[in-house]
Design a protein around this motif. Sequence first.
Motif, PDB file in Angstrom:
ATOM      1  N   THR A  86       0.831  -1.204   0.000  1.00 31.38           N
ATOM      2  CA  THR A  86       0.000   0.000   0.000  1.00 31.38           C
ATOM      3  C   THR A  86       0.865   1.253   0.000  1.00 31.38           C
ATOM      4  N   GLY A  87       1.955   1.217   0.768  1.00 37.15           N
ATOM      5  CA  GLY A  87       2.851   2.371   0.807  1.00 37.15           C
ATOM      6  C   GLY A  87       3.493   2.648  -0.537  1.00 37.15           C
ATOM      7  N   LEU A  88       3.828   1.592  -1.271  1.00 32.51           N
ATOM      8  CA  LEU A  88       4.429   1.788  -2.590  1.00 32.51           C
ATOM      9  C   LEU A  88       3.440   2.443  -3.546  1.00 32.51           C
ATOM     10  N   PHE A  89       2.181   1.991  -3.523  1.00 31.44           N
ATOM     11  CA  PHE A  89       1.179   2.615  -4.387  1.00 31.44           C
ATOM     12  C   PHE A  89       0.934   4.067  -3.982  1.00 31.44           C
ATOM     13  N   SER A  90       0.939   4.353  -2.690  1.00 33.97           N
ATOM     14  CA  SER A  90       0.790   5.732  -2.225  1.00 33.97           C
ATOM     15  C   SER A  90       1.977   6.576  -2.690  1.00 33.97           C
ATOM     16  N   PHE A  91       3.157   5.994  -2.602  1.00 36.12           N
ATOM     17  CA  PHE A  91       4.370   6.677  -3.064  1.00 36.12           C
ATOM     18  C   PHE A  91       4.269   7.010  -4.549  1.00 36.12           C
ATOM     19  N   LEU A  92       3.820   6.045  -5.338  1.00 34.33           N
ATOM     20  CA  LEU A  92       3.724   6.266  -6.784  1.00 34.33           C
ATOM     21  C   LEU A  92       2.702   7.343  -7.118  1.00 34.33           C
ATOM     22  N   LEU A  93       1.593   7.390  -6.361  1.00 35.09           N
ATOM     23  CA  LEU A  93       0.593   8.416  -6.630  1.00 35.09           C
ATOM     24  C   LEU A  93       1.179   9.803  -6.447  1.00 35.09           C
TER      25      LEU A  93
ATOM     26  N   GLN B  35       8.263  -8.142  -1.206  1.00 37.31           N
ATOM     27  CA  GLN B  35       7.201  -7.654  -0.326  1.00 37.31           C
ATOM     28  C   GLN B  35       5.948  -7.286  -1.108  1.00 37.31           C
ATOM     29  N   ILE B  36       6.138  -6.762  -2.327  1.00 39.59           N
ATOM     30  CA  ILE B  36       4.982  -6.388  -3.144  1.00 39.59           C
ATOM     31  C   ILE B  36       4.188  -7.628  -3.540  1.00 39.59           C
ATOM     32  N   VAL B  37       4.892  -8.661  -3.986  1.00 39.17           N
ATOM     33  CA  VAL B  37       4.212  -9.897  -4.370  1.00 39.17           C
ATOM     34  C   VAL B  37       3.525 -10.521  -3.162  1.00 39.17           C
ATOM     35  N   SER B  38       4.211 -10.537  -2.025  1.00 36.55           N
ATOM     36  CA  SER B  38       3.621 -11.101  -0.814  1.00 36.55           C
ATOM     37  C   SER B  38       2.374 -10.322  -0.398  1.00 36.55           C
ATOM     38  N   GLY B  39       2.443  -8.992  -0.533  1.00 39.41           N
ATOM     39  CA  GLY B  39       1.303  -8.174  -0.154  1.00 39.41           C
ATOM     40  C   GLY B  39       0.117  -8.364  -1.080  1.00 39.41           C
ATOM     41  N   LEU B  40       0.377  -8.446  -2.387  1.00 42.75           N
ATOM     42  CA  LEU B  40      -0.719  -8.607  -3.336  1.00 42.75           C
ATOM     43  C   LEU B  40      -1.357  -9.971  -3.274  1.00 42.75           C
ATOM     44  N   THR B  41      -0.606 -10.958  -2.807  1.00 40.50           N
ATOM     45  CA  THR B  41      -1.148 -12.339  -2.747  1.00 40.50           C
ATOM     46  C   THR B  41      -1.416 -12.771  -1.314  1.00 40.50           C
ATOM     47  N   ALA B  42      -1.473 -11.817  -0.400  1.00 45.56           N
ATOM     48  CA  ALA B  42      -1.651 -12.168   1.017  1.00 45.56           C
ATOM     49  C   ALA B  42      -3.004 -12.818   1.220  1.00 45.56           C
TER      50      ALA B  42
ATOM     51  N   ALA C  31      14.182  10.609 -13.314  1.00 48.00           N
ATOM     52  CA  ALA C  31      13.021  10.375 -12.468  1.00 48.00           C
ATOM     53  C   ALA C  31      12.558   8.924 -12.490  1.00 48.00           C
ATOM     54  N   THR C  32      12.868   8.204 -13.567  1.00 46.32           N
ATOM     55  CA  THR C  32      12.397   6.830 -13.711  1.00 46.32           C
ATOM     56  C   THR C  32      13.311   5.824 -13.037  1.00 46.32           C
ATOM     57  N   VAL C  33      14.605   6.055 -13.064  1.00 48.60           N
ATOM     58  CA  VAL C  33      15.562   5.099 -12.487  1.00 48.60           C
ATOM     59  C   VAL C  33      15.289   4.809 -11.015  1.00 48.60           C
ATOM     60  N   PRO C  34      15.028   5.827 -10.162  1.00 49.09           N
ATOM     61  CA  PRO C  34      14.723   5.506  -8.751  1.00 49.09           C
ATOM     62  C   PRO C  34      13.499   4.619  -8.585  1.00 49.09           C
ATOM     63  N   LEU C  35      12.489   4.791  -9.432  1.00 44.34           N
ATOM     64  CA  LEU C  35      11.306   3.942  -9.345  1.00 44.34           C
ATOM     65  C   LEU C  35      11.652   2.500  -9.667  1.00 44.34           C
ATOM     66  N   PHE C  36      12.476   2.305 -10.692  1.00 45.57           N
ATOM     67  CA  PHE C  36      12.902   0.958 -11.069  1.00 45.57           C
ATOM     68  C   PHE C  36      13.658   0.289  -9.920  1.00 45.57           C
ATOM     69  N   ILE C  37      14.569   1.026  -9.308  1.00 44.88           N
ATOM     70  CA  ILE C  37      15.337   0.479  -8.185  1.00 44.88           C
ATOM     71  C   ILE C  37      14.429   0.169  -7.009  1.00 44.88           C
ATOM     72  N   LEU C  38      13.478   1.049  -6.748  1.00 40.70           N
ATOM     73  CA  LEU C  38      12.561   0.848  -5.613  1.00 40.70           C
ATOM     74  C   LEU C  38      11.723  -0.405  -5.797  1.00 40.70           C
ATOM     75  N   VAL C  39      11.176  -0.587  -6.988  1.00 39.97           N
ATOM     76  CA  VAL C  39      10.344  -1.760  -7.249  1.00 39.97           C
ATOM     77  C   VAL C  39      11.173  -3.037  -7.181  1.00 39.97           C
ATOM     78  N   MET C  40      12.384  -3.012  -7.715  1.00 46.99           N
ATOM     79  CA  MET C  40      13.238  -4.188  -7.651  1.00 46.99           C
ATOM     80  C   MET C  40      13.607  -4.533  -6.213  1.00 46.99           C
ATOM     81  N   PHE C  41      13.822  -3.514  -5.393  1.00 48.16           N
ATOM     82  CA  PHE C  41      14.214  -3.739  -4.002  1.00 48.16           C
ATOM     83  C   PHE C  41      13.070  -4.336  -3.183  1.00 48.16           C
ATOM     84  N   PHE C  42      11.840  -3.883  -3.467  1.00 54.77           N
ATOM     85  CA  PHE C  42      10.696  -4.331  -2.682  1.00 54.77           C
ATOM     86  C   PHE C  42       9.836  -5.356  -3.422  1.00 54.77           C
TER      87      PHE C  42
END
Length: 292
Positions: free
Chosen positions: A213-220, A280-287, A266-277
């Motif tokens: 949820t925090g990642l989606f909030s961050f992206l918004l 957790q993102i997959v675990s959260g979406l399939t919880a 602006a795009t590179v940090p997003l790529f790194i962030l998604v790769m790092f998490f």
Amino acid sequence: MTPRIGYSRPVAIFSMLVLSVWLILAAFPFLWTVWGSFKVQADFFSRESFWNAITGPATQRQTGGAFTLDGYRGAWIEREFYLAVWNTAIVTVCVTSISLFFGTLGGYALSRSARNYTFWILIAALVFRAMPHITLVSGYLLPFFEMNIWGYLPTTIIVLVAINQPFTLWMLHSFFKSIPKDLDESAMVDGCTRFQAFRLAIMPVMWPGVITTGLFSFLLAYNDFSVTALLLNQANQTMVPKINSFLGTVQTEGTIMYAVAATVSATVPLFILVMFFQRQIVSGLTAGAVKG
């Protein structure tokens, strides 16, 4: 001996081929933009030949090398893109933190409430979330002008939190609903208060959902244009409106490459962030429900 279950070789080859084609198609626009950010405008937007963007003849003539950092120097130094990066960092961190703080408390309370009004609160949040952002922002403009708070980062943060809060409320409410109430009750039987049960028993299980949820909030907040473009003055612009300002209505030679370089930045940090998490993102979406 248990027979091995797997795909046949033709199916495996076909799957790898499809995935490879999909990966190339998905990655090509970004890789192409990264490549072009080190060229001059005459090459990257050449009308003579597509290969000019690859070989870079104009870049060779103008800079003496196959690649150049003129786009990055112009964006970061001449146009002070670093200020927009700093403003974006402030907005995204504040919006994400505030949204998660109230979202976790509100989502937990609504998931454990047996009151009838819980449903209507969630419906009201959904309706508010479905409204176009530009419609909501237009209603804020007049009071912000009258109170002389237009153009500042705190004002934009408040509006983005208001827009994002229904989403975090729904997301976290769904995650909390997947956690059995027995976990709360067991913690309170052991002597915890309601808040201690929430903090010590529920939140450790909820981290994948909170991170997702925090990642989606961050992206918004990170990618927002309509709100930040309308509510921030030029000195406090975030990255997306700043990139748009590089284009402008009247273009001069090279300024469009500032936008290309800034887009890559602006795009590179997003790529790194998604790769790092990603885990957790997959675990959260399939919880699912908690077992045991």
